[in-house]
Structure formats: C-alpha cells, structure tokens
Design an enzyme around this catalytic site. Structure first.
Site, PDB file in Angstrom:
ATOM      1  N   TYR A 214       4.286   6.886   9.796  1.00  0.00           N
ATOM      2  CA  TYR A 214       3.431   5.726   9.500  1.00  0.00           C
ATOM      3  C   TYR A 214       4.229   4.615   8.808  1.00  0.00           C
ATOM      4  CZ  TYR A 214      -0.803   3.096   8.410  1.00  0.00           C
ATOM      5  OH  TYR A 214      -1.764   2.115   8.353  1.00  0.00           O
TER       6      TYR A 214
ATOM      7  N   HIS B  86       0.849  -1.202   0.000  1.00  0.00           N
ATOM      8  CA  HIS B  86       0.000   0.000   0.000  1.00  0.00           C
ATOM      9  C   HIS B  86       0.885   1.253   0.000  1.00  0.00           C
ATOM     10  CE1 HIS B  86      -4.135  -1.650   1.476  1.00  0.00           C
ATOM     11  NE2 HIS B  86      -3.562  -2.435   0.579  1.00  0.00           N
TER      12      HIS B  86
ATOM     13  N   PRO C 150      -3.512   0.859  18.883  1.00  0.00           N
ATOM     14  CA  PRO C 150      -3.277   0.332  17.536  1.00  0.00           C
ATOM     15  C   PRO C 150      -3.424   1.342  16.388  1.00  0.00           C
ATOM     16  CG  PRO C 150      -5.346  -0.512  18.437  1.00  0.00           C
ATOM     17  CD  PRO C 150      -4.677   0.237  19.528  1.00  0.00           C
TER      18      PRO C 150
ATOM     19  N   LYS D 245       1.664   0.230  15.009  1.00  0.00           N
ATOM     20  CA  LYS D 245       3.088   0.141  15.373  1.00  0.00           C
ATOM     21  C   LYS D 245       3.459  -1.057  16.260  1.00  0.00           C
ATOM     22  CE  LYS D 245       4.805   3.697  13.337  1.00  0.00           C
ATOM     23  NZ  LYS D 245       4.368   3.154  12.058  1.00  0.00           N
TER      24      LYS D 245
ATOM     25  N   TYR E 193      -8.923   5.742   7.602  1.00  0.00           N
ATOM     26  CA  TYR E 193      -9.001   6.118   9.014  1.00  0.00           C
ATOM     27  C   TYR E 193     -10.052   7.223   9.115  1.00  0.00           C
ATOM     28  CZ  TYR E 193      -4.658   3.578  10.047  1.00  0.00           C
ATOM     29  OH  TYR E 193      -3.712   2.604  10.216  1.00  0.00           O
TER      30      TYR E 193
HETATM   31  P1  RFL Z   1       2.066 -11.449  21.840  1.00  0.00           P
HETATM   32  O1  RFL Z   1       1.576 -11.536  20.450  1.00  0.00           O
HETATM   33  O2  RFL Z   1       1.121 -11.037  22.906  1.00  0.00           O
HETATM   34  O3  RFL Z   1       2.703 -12.874  22.192  1.00  0.00           O
HETATM   35  C1  RFL Z   1       3.093 -13.205  23.516  1.00  0.00           C
HETATM   36  C2  RFL Z   1       3.034 -14.705  23.676  1.00  0.00           C
HETATM   37  O4  RFL Z   1       3.467 -15.071  24.985  1.00  0.00           O
HETATM   38  C3  RFL Z   1       2.583 -16.037  25.528  1.00  0.00           C
HETATM   39  N1  RFL Z   1       2.634 -15.987  26.994  1.00  0.00           N
HETATM   40  C4  RFL Z   1       3.308 -16.884  27.751  1.00  0.00           C
HETATM   41  N2  RFL Z   1       4.032 -17.949  27.420  1.00  0.00           N
HETATM   42  C5  RFL Z   1       4.589 -18.665  28.446  1.00  0.00           C
HETATM   43  N3  RFL Z   1       4.417 -18.343  29.752  1.00  0.00           N
HETATM   44  C6  RFL Z   1       3.703 -17.270  30.128  1.00  0.00           C
HETATM   45  N4  RFL Z   1       3.555 -16.963  31.410  1.00  0.00           N
HETATM   46  C7  RFL Z   1       3.107 -16.488  29.102  1.00  0.00           C
HETATM   47  N5  RFL Z   1       2.339 -15.372  29.102  1.00  0.00           N
HETATM   48  C8  RFL Z   1       2.069 -15.084  27.834  1.00  0.00           C
HETATM   49  C9  RFL Z   1       1.229 -15.661  24.964  1.00  0.00           C
HETATM   50  O5  RFL Z   1       0.326 -16.760  24.966  1.00  0.00           O
HETATM   51  C10 RFL Z   1       1.612 -15.221  23.548  1.00  0.00           C
HETATM   52  O6  RFL Z   1       1.575 -16.287  22.618  1.00  0.00           O
HETATM   53  O7  RFL Z   1       3.321 -10.452  21.951  1.00  0.00           O
HETATM   54  P2  RFL Z   1       4.510 -10.164  20.864  1.00  0.00           P
HETATM   55  O8  RFL Z   1       5.061 -11.440  20.316  1.00  0.00           O
HETATM   56  O9  RFL Z   1       5.423  -9.204  21.522  1.00  0.00           O
HETATM   57  O10 RFL Z   1       3.755  -9.460  19.634  1.00  0.00           O
HETATM   58  C11 RFL Z   1       3.185  -8.183  19.757  1.00  0.00           C
HETATM   59  C12 RFL Z   1       2.002  -8.028  18.799  1.00  0.00           C
HETATM   60  O11 RFL Z   1       1.144  -9.147  18.988  1.00  0.00           O
HETATM   61  C13 RFL Z   1       1.241  -6.721  19.030  1.00  0.00           C
HETATM   62  O12 RFL Z   1       2.119  -5.658  19.277  1.00  0.00           O
HETATM   63  C14 RFL Z   1       0.351  -6.333  17.817  1.00  0.00           C
HETATM   64  O13 RFL Z   1      -0.653  -7.275  17.601  1.00  0.00           O
HETATM   65  C15 RFL Z   1      -0.282  -4.952  18.026  1.00  0.00           C
HETATM   66  N6  RFL Z   1      -1.208  -4.569  16.956  1.00  0.00           N
HETATM   67  C16 RFL Z   1      -0.730  -4.057  15.766  1.00  0.00           C
HETATM   68  N7  RFL Z   1       0.608  -3.931  15.549  1.00  0.00           N
HETATM   69  C17 RFL Z   1       1.085  -3.494  14.348  1.00  0.00           C
HETATM   70  O14 RFL Z   1       2.306  -3.374  14.188  1.00  0.00           O
HETATM   71  N8  RFL Z   1       0.237  -3.177  13.295  1.00  0.00           N
HETATM   72  C18 RFL Z   1      -1.106  -3.252  13.432  1.00  0.00           C
HETATM   73  O15 RFL Z   1      -1.814  -3.018  12.453  1.00  0.00           O
HETATM   74  C19 RFL Z   1      -1.647  -3.681  14.702  1.00  0.00           C
HETATM   75  N9  RFL Z   1      -2.973  -3.813  14.879  1.00  0.00           N
HETATM   76  C20 RFL Z   1      -2.596  -4.697  17.127  1.00  0.00           C
HETATM   77  C21 RFL Z   1      -3.467  -4.306  16.069  1.00  0.00           C
HETATM   78  C22 RFL Z   1      -3.137  -5.204  18.314  1.00  0.00           C
HETATM   79  C23 RFL Z   1      -4.511  -5.312  18.462  1.00  0.00           C
HETATM   80  N10 RFL Z   1      -4.987  -5.838  19.698  1.00  0.00           N
HETATM   81  C24 RFL Z   1      -5.896  -6.907  19.782  1.00  0.00           C
HETATM   82  C25 RFL Z   1      -4.389  -5.417  20.945  1.00  0.00           C
HETATM   83  C26 RFL Z   1      -4.834  -4.400  16.208  1.00  0.00           C
HETATM   84  C27 RFL Z   1      -5.358  -4.875  17.415  1.00  0.00           C
HETATM   85  C28 RFL Z   1      -6.871  -4.921  17.541  1.00  0.00           C
HETATM   86  C1  PHB Z   2      -5.564  -4.098  11.023  1.00  0.00           C
HETATM   87  O1  PHB Z   2      -5.714  -4.357   9.812  1.00  0.00           O
HETATM   88  O2  PHB Z   2      -5.849  -4.917  11.901  1.00  0.00           O
HETATM   89  C2  PHB Z   2      -5.060  -2.757  11.424  1.00  0.00           C
HETATM   90  C3  PHB Z   2      -4.629  -1.886  10.447  1.00  0.00           C
HETATM   91  C4  PHB Z   2      -4.168  -0.625  10.806  1.00  0.00           C
HETATM   92  C5  PHB Z   2      -4.164  -0.248  12.142  1.00  0.00           C
HETATM   93  C6  PHB Z   2      -4.586  -1.133  13.121  1.00  0.00           C
HETATM   94  C7  PHB Z   2      -5.051  -2.395  12.761  1.00  0.00           C
HETATM   95  O3  PHB Z   2      -3.742   1.001  12.468  1.00  0.00           O
END
Ligand code: RFL
Ligand code: PHB
Length: 394
Positions: A385, A72, A293, A297, A201
């Site tokens: 971004y 994109h 989110p 990032k 957005y």
């Molecule tokens: P995770 O993915 O939470 O993985 C951590 C893992 O550790 C396990 N765990 C344990 N294992 C052993 N013993 C324990 N005591 C434990 N406690 C926990 C868990 O089960 C899990 O498997 O962290 P990690 O790897 O640092 O990854 C981070 C990302 O998942 C997170 O930053 C992103 O998803 C955030 N995020 C977004 N980031 C982006 O860069 N671009 C995006 O577009 C974006 N959109 C989002 C998002 C996060 C969202 N939510 C649900 C918070 C959109 C949403 C809605």
């Molecule tokens: C997503 O596709 O889940 C998404 C995209 C952009 C954002 C957050 C989440 O800023």
C-alpha cells in the site's frame, strides 16, 4: 514547430514529465485535447506514495502538497461489522502515504508550467502521431480551424486509457492484457468533515465502500454499484443511506452528510499493454496500464513511469546513451505488474462477488481475519500500500 519531446496529454503523467524535462534543460511541448479547466474538473486519485511525493519535490512542485496534504500512517479495514487498523507506519519501518488530491497535484504542475513560460496547447483537435519508427517523429493537430505539425526527437504518449498513442501502434506490435470487473465505483465528493481521520476500506455483505477525504472539511466516498447503475438514478439521500448501511455503528454516528459537489460512476478494470516503447514513442501512465482504484496505485504508477522515462531521456541527451531508453519498458512493466497484482488482489478481497456464492464471502472473511491477526499478513498489505521502492528486487 520543432521540439525535443512532444508530450501528448496534460494529465499528471504529461505535466510531471514536462516539468522534469524542463528542470534538465530539455525542451518539450504538451498537446492536450481538452481545456485546462476540464482537466482540473476530473476528480480522481487521492493517495500519494513516498516515491510520488519525492518526485513532485524533485520537480519543484511539492511546496503546497507539504503544507496542505495530510500524512496518513495507517488505514482501517472494516469487515463483519468490526474495524481493524493497518498500521502502515509501524509495519513498514516508518513509511506513510500522503492524502492530497490529483486535482491539486495537477493544479500545482500547471501553475509551475505557466510560471516557467512553457508551451501547452489545450483544446487541440484530431491529434495524430506519425513516424515514430523513424528518427523524425511528428505530431499533427488542429487548433482554431488550422492544421499544425510538430517535429520532434521523441513522442511521449501520456494520453490516458482512451488516448491516440497506444491506438496508433500496429496490432502486431502490441499485446494487451485485460480484466473488466462486473461492478463500478459510485463516487461522491462533499464539503462535510470526513467520517474518520484515516481512510476506511469496507467489506460488507451489501458491497464494498470506501471513506476517503481531501481535507478536514471535504470528504470523498465510494460505493460498489452494479455497472448498469446510472449516476442520475442515485440521489444524494440514496447514496448516504446506502453508505450508512455499509458502515459500523461508530461510522454511522460520525457520518456527516451534505449535498454532493461531484458524483460519478467509474468502471473497474485491470489492463496492461506490452511493451511500453515503440521506436521513438513511449507510453506512460494510464495510456499503458489501468488498475482498479482499490489499491490507490494508478497515479503512483504514472509517476514512476515518468521517473524512468525522464531519467532515460536525460541520459540520452546528456550522454548520447540509449541504455535507459532501451530498458524503459522492461523497468516499468516489472513495477506495473506488481501493482496490478496488488490492486487485483485487494479488489478481489474487498468487493462482493455474488457469482462466487456464500462460500466466496466465507473465504473472504477468513482471509481478512487472517490478515488483520497475522503480522506477516498485515505487513504484506502495508508494504504494497505504501508502495514498493523503485529499485525493488534489483
Ligand atoms: P489521465 O489523467 O487520463 O490524463 C490523460 C490526458 O490525456 C488527454 N488526452 C489527449 N490529449 C491529446 N490528444 C488525445 N487524443 C488525447 N486523448 C486523451 C486527456 O484529456 C487527459 O488530460 O492519465 P495520466 O496522466 O496517465 O494519469 C493517470 C491517473 O489519472 C490515474 O491513474 C488515477 O486517477 C487513478 N486513480 C488513483 N490513482 C492513485 O494513484 N491513487 C488513487 O487514490 C486513485 N484513485 C483513480 C482513483 C482513478 C479513478 N477513476 C475515475 C478511474 C479513483 C478513481 C475513481
Ligand atoms: C480517493 O480518495 O479518491 C481514493 C483513495 C483511496 C483509494 C482510491 C481512491 O484506494
């Protein structure tokens, strides 16, 4: 059991670290609380920065991303009923982002780990970390009713916001900064074509909305909702109706609705723990920091932490140098705070804050109007971004 690096958590941080260490000939074991299917079932991020794309390539897992991910070169900002495009590519000298779901990144990393025959212990109970202030840290866990212990040189805390690693650090050794926002994001995943070929957005008087996607046939939408809203209270129809009300006429016309295949509410939080190293234990990704989110990032910051950590560990084993380890926390936190600032700012700009009164909305409108009509303003949004370079400012 003995290993060089015990990685806690098989999310994107832990899996990517495991892959980069394996490429460098460093032995690591991953210990994960959940099952592999559970980890794959969490629908989260969708937007990858160039730094993350490069890292996935370096880890040797970029092939499917390049085939199926969507490049994109811009996104739309919709406010006061009108859309304005932020030309990411044109404003950043040719940089883009890649739309490719976190689920797919995780699957690619899991497949590569399995193909290389590397050890991941899923469904590990009562995981605990010990002796990270000594040269002989240990990790204990239970599996199938049996207690186990792993001896290692280092522990990588990749266990997310609710993990055990950060929680095991003495309170006096850690400082936490936190802001919890007074709303959440209600997300819906649906097998319907996206409303637009790029992300939109939306700042509307009814609240923020985001139109994202996973493929040409799969959409991801979000709505700002009160934190008190329960996901069960939102029927599919109610979701689509509310989204329609926040879109412009073009969006309403192109919106294709369908049954939600996933629906969840996520709270929004800014959080940083300092430092990110405690003796021989390092925190990486969501274990150390959370961004709202809006700026996309979170996953990208997790990837850059892992880049710094893998380089530091590779340097330690190859050159017997602790220089990378000693500067790990400082290098990460510099980048983390920049992304925290952007994510907080973009969240503040795009969401409804009724507590700020009518003047709050007027000031948002004025800032949005400035940003989309000033090249300097739009460039600043675009530069952040697409992601700042790893060596920014140094
Ligand atoms: P995770 O993915 O939470 O993985 C951590 C893992 O550790 C396990 N765990 C344990 N294992 C052993 N013993 C324990 N005591 C434990 N406690 C926990 C868990 O089960 C899990 O498997 O962290 P990690 O790897 O640092 O990854 C981070 C990302 O998942 C997170 O930053 C992103 O998803 C955030 N995020 C977004 N980031 C982006 O860069 N671009 C995006 O577009 C974006 N959109 C989002 C998002 C996060 C969202 N939510 C649900 C918070 C959109 C949403 C809605
Ligand atoms: C997503 O596709 O889940 C998404 C995209 C952009 C954002 C957050 C989440 O800023």
């Amino acid at each position: 059991m003995r290993t060089q690096v015990a990685i806690i958590g098989a999310g994107p941080s832990g899996l990517l670290l495991g892959q980069l260490l394996h490429k460098a000939g460093i032995d690591a074991v991953i210990i994960e609380r959940q099952s592999g299917d559970y980890v794959l079932g969490r629908i989260r991020a969708g937007v990858l920065e160039q730094v993350t794309i490069d890292l996935l390539d370096e880890a040797g897992v970029g092939q499917r991303m390049h085939q199926e991910g969507m490049v994109h070169g811009g996104f739309d900002m919709l406010f006061k009923g009108e859309r304005h495009r932020i030309d990411l590519n044109g404003l950043t000298g040719g940089k883009n982002v890649m739309v490719y779901g976190q689920t797919e990144v995780t699957r690619d990393l899991m497949d590569a780990r399995q193909a290389a025959g590397l050890t991941t212990i899923y469904e590990a109970g009562n995981v605990s970390v010990h002796g990270f202030d000594t040269k002989k840290p240990r990790v204990r866990y239970e599996k199938d009713g049996q207690a186990h212990e792993i001896e290692c040189d280092f522990i990588a805390g990749c266990d997310g916001f609710h993990g055990v690693c950060r929680a095991s650090v003495p309170e006096s050794a850690i400082t936490e900064y936190e802001k919890v926002y007074p709303f959440g994001w209600l997300g819906v995943l649906a097998d319907t074509p996206p409303v637009h070929h790029e992300l939109i957005y939306v700042n509307s008087t009814r609240g923020f909305a985001l139109c994202s996607q996973r493929s040409a046939t799969r959409s991801r939408y979000y709505l700002q909702v009160p934190l008190t809203d329960k996901v069960e209270a939102w029927s599919d129809d109610a979701f689509w109706n509310e989204l329609r009300l926040r879109l412009d006429a073009g969006g309403r016309e192109h919106l294709v609705t369908g049954p939600a295949i996933e629906k969840s509410v996520a709270p929004l939080r800014s959080f940083v723990a300092e430092p990110m190293r405690f003796g021989r234990m390092f925190l990486a990704g969501d274990a150390a920091h959370i961004v709202p989110p809006t700026g996309a990032k979170g996953l990208n910051l997790a990837a850059s932490d892992v880049k710094y950590l893998s380089s530091a560990l590779i340097e330690f084993y190859a050159e017997k140098s602790e220089a990378g380890i000693d500067t790990y926390s400082e290098r990460c936190l510099r980048r983390v705070w920049r992304a925290e600032r952007f994510s907080w700012w973009f969240t503040s700009l795009m969401h409804n804050f009724p507590e700020n009164g009518p003047i709050g909305q007027k000031l948002q409108d004025a800032e949005l109007d400035y940003l989309v009509h000033s090249e300097a303003g739009a460039r600043s949004v675009a530069e952040n971004y697409v992601g700042l370079p790893l060596d920014f400012g140094s």
